[in-house]
Design an enzyme around this catalytic site. Structure first.
Site, PDB file in Angstrom:
ATOM      1  N   CYS A   1      -0.882   6.105   9.004  1.00 59.36           N
ATOM      2  CA  CYS A   1      -1.243   4.816   8.404  1.00 59.36           C
ATOM      3  C   CYS A   1      -2.349   5.106   7.404  1.00 59.36           C
ATOM      4  O   CYS A   1      -2.298   6.102   6.697  1.00 59.36           O
ATOM      5  CB  CYS A   1      -1.663   3.817   9.475  1.00 59.36           C
ATOM      6  SG  CYS A   1      -3.032   4.397  10.529  1.00 59.36           S
TER       7      CYS A   1
ATOM      8  N   ARG B   1       0.836  -1.197   0.000  1.00 56.61           N
ATOM      9  CA  ARG B   1       0.000   0.000   0.000  1.00 56.61           C
ATOM     10  C   ARG B   1       0.873   1.251   0.000  1.00 56.61           C
ATOM     11  O   ARG B   1       0.533   2.258  -0.617  1.00 56.61           O
ATOM     12  CB  ARG B   1      -0.953  -0.007   1.187  1.00 56.61           C
ATOM     13  CG  ARG B   1      -2.048  -1.047   1.032  1.00 56.61           C
ATOM     14  CD  ARG B   1      -3.222  -0.844   1.958  1.00 56.61           C
ATOM     15  NE  ARG B   1      -4.239  -1.844   1.703  1.00 56.61           N
ATOM     16  CZ  ARG B   1      -4.801  -2.616   2.613  1.00 56.61           C
ATOM     17  NH1 ARG B   1      -4.462  -2.465   3.888  1.00 56.61           N
ATOM     18  NH2 ARG B   1      -5.717  -3.499   2.293  1.00 56.61           N
TER      19      ARG B   1
END
Length: 278
Positions: free
Chosen positions: A234, A179
Site C-alpha cells: 500500500c 493513487r
C-alpha cells in the site's frame, strides 16, 4: 479456522482468561483520536495498541512510513498485555479492519496463530448492544516468545526480483485507484505504482466497515491463480494488511506483505515507476 470472528461469537470470549481483545482504533491524520475513543469506551477488558507507538518502529531513510518495531520490544508489549502462546487474540478497530489487520499480521509474523479480526468492528459491536466500558483493563502479564515467520514478509529485494518473475509473482497494490494510477500525487514524493502491480483497493473488502467472508474475498481477487506468490503493498504497510488478511481468508497460501510498501519503494532512486492502468 477462519481469520474472522463475528460479534456474537466474540462476546462469548468476554472474561475468559485465555482470550484478549485488542483495540487498535486509529485515525490517520489524527494520531491521538484512536486512544481518546478507547478511553471513552471499549470492549470490556480490551487492551489498546497504538499504530505509531506500538505497531511501528522509527522511520529511517529506507523502510517506509510505518516500519516494524524491534521484535523484542513488540514481544514485551504483547506479554504486558497478557498475551502468550496460549492466548486467543481478537483484534478490532473502527476503520474497516485496516488498522486491526496490521496487528493481525504482526502477530502472525511473530508466530502467533490464535488471532482473529472482529468482522463488524467496534461501532457495530456497540450498536448491537454488546458490552462497552470505560474501565481500564487489568491484564495479567505473561511472557510472549516470538517464533518469527519471515515467509509472510517481503523486502524491497523480493519485490525487485518479482519484477523479473511475473509468471510466478503477483504484486497487489491496495491503495485507492487514483493513487495507483498516479493521478493523485499529493501524499508521496512520487506518484504511480510498482510496474506490473494490479490494483485491488483494500476498502472494497470491508464495505460499510464489515469485513467480507472468504467467498466474497475470493471474488475480489478473481483471476489471480492460487499457486502464485502474492506480494501486497500500500502506501506505508498498513492498509495492505486487510488485503493480506482477505487473500489468506480466501484460501491463497502464499501471501506476503511488503512492509515498506510504496513509501519504501520510492526511497530508492533507481526503482522503476509506472502510471495509469495495468
Amino acid at each position: 479456522m477462519s481469520n474472522l470472528i463475528a460479534a456474537a461469537e466474540a462476546a462469548e470470549r468476554l472474561g475468559r482468561p485465555d482470550a484478549v481483545f485488542a483495540d487498535v482504533r486509529f485515525v490517520l491524520g489524527e494520531p491521538e483520536a484512536g486512544q481518546a475513543a478507547y478511553v471513552r469506551g471499549h470492549i470490556p477488558g480490551a487492551v489498546f495498541f497504538d499504530l505509531n507507538k506500538d505497531l511501528s518502529g522509527p522511520k529511517e531513510t529506507h523502510g517506509g512510513g510505518h516500519p516494524l518495531p524491534a521484535m523484542d520490544e513488540f514481544a514485551r508489549k504483547l506479554g504486558e498485555a497478557g498475551i502468550d502462546a496460549g492466548t486467543e487474540v481478537i483484534v478490532y478497530d473502527d476503520q474497516g479492519g485496516s488498522i486491526a489487520a496490521r496487528l493481525w499480521w504482526m502477530l502472525k509474523h511473530a508466530g502467533h496463530e490464535r488471532v482473529r479480526l472482529l468482522a463488524e468492528g467496534f461501532s457495530a459491536w456497540r450498536d448491537a448492544g454488546f458490552p462497552v466500558t470505560a474501565e481500564p483493563p487489568r491484564p495479567i502479564a505473561r511472557t510472549f516468545v516470538p517464533r518469527v515467520d519471515d515467509r509472510l514478509r517481503a523486502t524491497v529485494a523480493d519485490v525487485r526480483a518479482g519484477l523479473e518473475r511475473r509468471d510466478r509473482v503477483v504484486l497487489v497494490d491496495s491503495r485507492i485507484p487514483r493513487r495507483y494510477t498516479g493521478e493523485d500525487a499529493t501524499k508521496y514524493a512520487k506518484a504511480g505504482h510498482i510496474p506490473g502491480a494490479i490494483n485491488r483497493y483494500w476498502e472494497d473488502g470491508s464495505p460499510g466497515g464489515v469485513f467480507l467472508g472468504a467467498e466474497a474475498q475470493w471474488e475480489r481477487f478473481e483471476g489471480i491463480p492460487a499457486d502464485r506468490d502474492i506480494i501486497v503493498y500500500c502506501g506505508a504497510g498498513v492498509t495492505a494488511c486487510p488485503n493480506v488478511l482477505a487473500l489468506t481468508e480466501a484460501g491463497y497460501p502464499n501471501v506476503r506483505l511488503y512492509v515498506g510498501s510504496w513509501s519504501d519503494w520510492i526511497s530508492y532512486e533507481d526503482n522503476p515507476i509506472a502510471k495509469g492502468e495495468e
